[in-house]
Structure formats: C-alpha cells, structure tokens
Motif scaffolding. Structure first.
Motif, PDB file in Angstrom:
ATOM      1  N   MET A   1       0.847  -1.176   0.000  1.00 58.48           N
ATOM      2  CA  MET A   1       0.000   0.000   0.000  1.00 58.48           C
ATOM      3  C   MET A   1       0.900   1.249   0.000  1.00 58.48           C
ATOM      4  O   MET A   1       1.756   1.409   0.861  1.00 58.48           O
ATOM      5  N   ILE A   2       0.701   2.128  -0.937  1.00 61.76           N
ATOM      6  CA  ILE A   2       1.471   3.367  -1.066  1.00 61.76           C
ATOM      7  C   ILE A   2       0.560   4.529  -0.658  1.00 61.76           C
ATOM      8  O   ILE A   2      -0.602   4.585  -1.036  1.00 61.76           O
ATOM      9  N   ARG A   3       1.118   5.457   0.104  1.00 61.87           N
ATOM     10  CA  ARG A   3       0.391   6.641   0.561  1.00 61.87           C
ATOM     11  C   ARG A   3       1.133   7.902   0.196  1.00 61.87           C
ATOM     12  O   ARG A   3       2.317   7.867  -0.074  1.00 61.87           O
ATOM     13  N   LYS A   4       0.434   9.022   0.272  1.00 60.58           N
ATOM     14  CA  LYS A   4       1.056  10.334   0.109  1.00 60.58           C
ATOM     15  C   LYS A   4       1.261  10.937   1.492  1.00 60.58           C
ATOM     16  O   LYS A   4       0.376  10.889   2.344  1.00 60.58           O
ATOM     17  N   CYS A   5       2.432  11.483   1.696  1.00 59.69           N
ATOM     18  CA  CYS A   5       2.750  12.143   2.956  1.00 59.69           C
ATOM     19  C   CYS A   5       1.830  13.361   3.130  1.00 59.69           C
ATOM     20  O   CYS A   5       1.618  14.128   2.189  1.00 59.69           O
ATOM     21  N   ALA A   6       1.289  13.530   4.325  1.00 61.56           N
ATOM     22  CA  ALA A   6       0.387  14.644   4.604  1.00 61.56           C
ATOM     23  C   ALA A   6       1.098  15.999   4.572  1.00 61.56           C
ATOM     24  O   ALA A   6       0.458  17.027   4.399  1.00 61.56           O
ATOM     25  N   GLN A   7       2.418  16.020   4.697  1.00 67.45           N
ATOM     26  CA  GLN A   7       3.155  17.272   4.707  1.00 67.45           C
ATOM     27  C   GLN A   7       3.807  17.578   3.355  1.00 67.45           C
ATOM     28  O   GLN A   7       3.525  18.587   2.754  1.00 67.45           O
ATOM     29  N   CYS A   8       4.651  16.670   2.862  1.00 65.14           N
ATOM     30  CA  CYS A   8       5.435  16.963   1.653  1.00 65.14           C
ATOM     31  C   CYS A   8       4.820  16.379   0.378  1.00 65.14           C
ATOM     32  O   CYS A   8       5.324  16.625  -0.710  1.00 65.14           O
ATOM     33  N   ARG A   9       3.777  15.590   0.526  1.00 65.61           N
ATOM     34  CA  ARG A   9       3.031  14.998  -0.589  1.00 65.61           C
ATOM     35  C   ARG A   9       3.827  13.984  -1.408  1.00 65.61           C
ATOM     36  O   ARG A   9       3.451  13.643  -2.522  1.00 65.61           O
ATOM     37  N   CYS A  10       4.919  13.463  -0.887  1.00 60.95           N
ATOM     38  CA  CYS A  10       5.675  12.431  -1.592  1.00 60.95           C
ATOM     39  C   CYS A  10       5.032  11.064  -1.329  1.00 60.95           C
ATOM     40  O   CYS A  10       4.296  10.885  -0.366  1.00 60.95           O
ATOM     41  N   ASP A  11       5.283  10.110  -2.202  1.00 55.92           N
ATOM     42  CA  ASP A  11       4.777   8.753  -2.014  1.00 55.92           C
ATOM     43  C   ASP A  11       5.683   7.997  -1.052  1.00 55.92           C
ATOM     44  O   ASP A  11       6.906   8.129  -1.108  1.00 55.92           O
ATOM     45  N   PHE A  12       5.086   7.209  -0.171  1.00 55.78           N
ATOM     46  CA  PHE A  12       5.872   6.391   0.755  1.00 55.78           C
ATOM     47  C   PHE A  12       5.060   5.160   1.144  1.00 55.78           C
ATOM     48  O   PHE A  12       3.844   5.129   0.981  1.00 55.78           O
ATOM     49  N   LYS A  13       5.754   4.166   1.651  1.00 53.29           N
ATOM     50  CA  LYS A  13       5.105   2.940   2.102  1.00 53.29           C
ATOM     51  C   LYS A  13       5.070   2.970   3.632  1.00 53.29           C
ATOM     52  O   LYS A  13       6.109   2.856   4.286  1.00 53.29           O
ATOM     53  N   PRO A  14       3.885   3.127   4.224  1.00 55.15           N
ATOM     54  CA  PRO A  14       3.799   3.228   5.686  1.00 55.15           C
ATOM     55  C   PRO A  14       4.075   1.897   6.378  1.00 55.15           C
ATOM     56  O   PRO A  14       3.749   0.838   5.863  1.00 55.15           O
ATOM     57  N   SER A  15       4.685   1.983   7.546  1.00 50.82           N
ATOM     58  CA  SER A  15       4.979   0.787   8.325  1.00 50.82           C
ATOM     59  C   SER A  15       3.732   0.276   9.053  1.00 50.82           C
ATOM     60  O   SER A  15       3.626  -0.901   9.359  1.00 50.82           O
ATOM     61  N   LYS A  16       2.779   1.191   9.318  1.00 52.62           N
ATOM     62  CA  LYS A  16       1.514   0.852   9.974  1.00 52.62           C
ATOM     63  C   LYS A  16       0.387   1.575   9.230  1.00 52.62           C
ATOM     64  O   LYS A  16       0.617   2.620   8.620  1.00 52.62           O
ATOM     65  N   PRO A  17      -0.828   1.070   9.303  1.00 51.04           N
ATOM     66  CA  PRO A  17      -1.941   1.682   8.560  1.00 51.04           C
ATOM     67  C   PRO A  17      -2.255   3.134   8.949  1.00 51.04           C
ATOM     68  O   PRO A  17      -2.727   3.900   8.118  1.00 51.04           O
ATOM     69  N   ARG A  18      -1.966   3.519  10.198  1.00 54.13           N
ATOM     70  CA  ARG A  18      -2.315   4.873  10.662  1.00 54.13           C
ATOM     71  C   ARG A  18      -1.283   5.933  10.297  1.00 54.13           C
ATOM     72  O   ARG A  18      -1.538   7.123  10.488  1.00 54.13           O
ATOM     73  N   VAL A  19      -0.141   5.558   9.818  1.00 53.83           N
ATOM     74  CA  VAL A  19       0.957   6.504   9.567  1.00 53.83           C
ATOM     75  C   VAL A  19       0.572   7.474   8.450  1.00 53.83           C
ATOM     76  O   VAL A  19       0.139   7.065   7.379  1.00 53.83           O
TER      77      VAL A  19
END
Length: 82
Positions: A1-19
């Motif tokens: 699952m890939i997410r966008k960072c809430a601050q810098c908007r870059c894509d990252f893979k979170p270690s936990k679902p809430r990150v």
C-alpha cells in the motif's frame, strides 16, 4: 500500500496503517505549522503574547519566535497598537 505524505506529498510505504507522514521531520514540521497557525489566529484576534503563551502552554519565547519566523509581526503590531 502506497500513501502520500500529509506534509510533503511524496509517495511512501507506511509501516503501519495509521501513519500519515513519510518521516519524523515531516511530522515535526506539520506540528510546528499547526502551532504557528494557532498563534497567528490568537495574535490576529488581538491577544497579547503572554496571554497566547499561557493559553497554548508554551513559553513566551516560542510565541515570539513563531511571530517573527512566520512573518506576521507587523500585522500583530498593527492590530495591538491601532
């Protein structure tokens, strides 16, 4: 699952679902900006720096730094001394 960072908007893979942030740095920046927004809101409402510090539970120096750093010192002075 890939997410966008809430601050810098870059894509990252979170270690936990809430990150929400890609790094501790982005999280810290986000918290700092939120605190600055609260300080600005209170300053623009005409509150004194000491009263802002007391309401937010931070030091007077933190309030002074935020007002200077984010560039609303002139705006604050105009409201306070108009």
């Amino acid at each position: 699952m890939i997410r966008k960072c809430a601050q810098c908007r870059c894509d990252f893979k979170p270690s936990k679902p809430r990150v929400k942030f890609c790094s501790h740095n982005c999280h810290d920046v986000s918290r700092e900006l939120l605190k600055a927004q609260k300080i600005k809101q209170l300053a623009c409402a005409g509150e004194r720096k000491t009263e802002i510090a007391r309401q937010l539970g931070v030091s007077l120096m933190t309030v002074r730094r935020a007002i200077r750093k984010y560039g609303f010192e002139a705006e604050w002075r105009q409201l306070r001394f108009a």
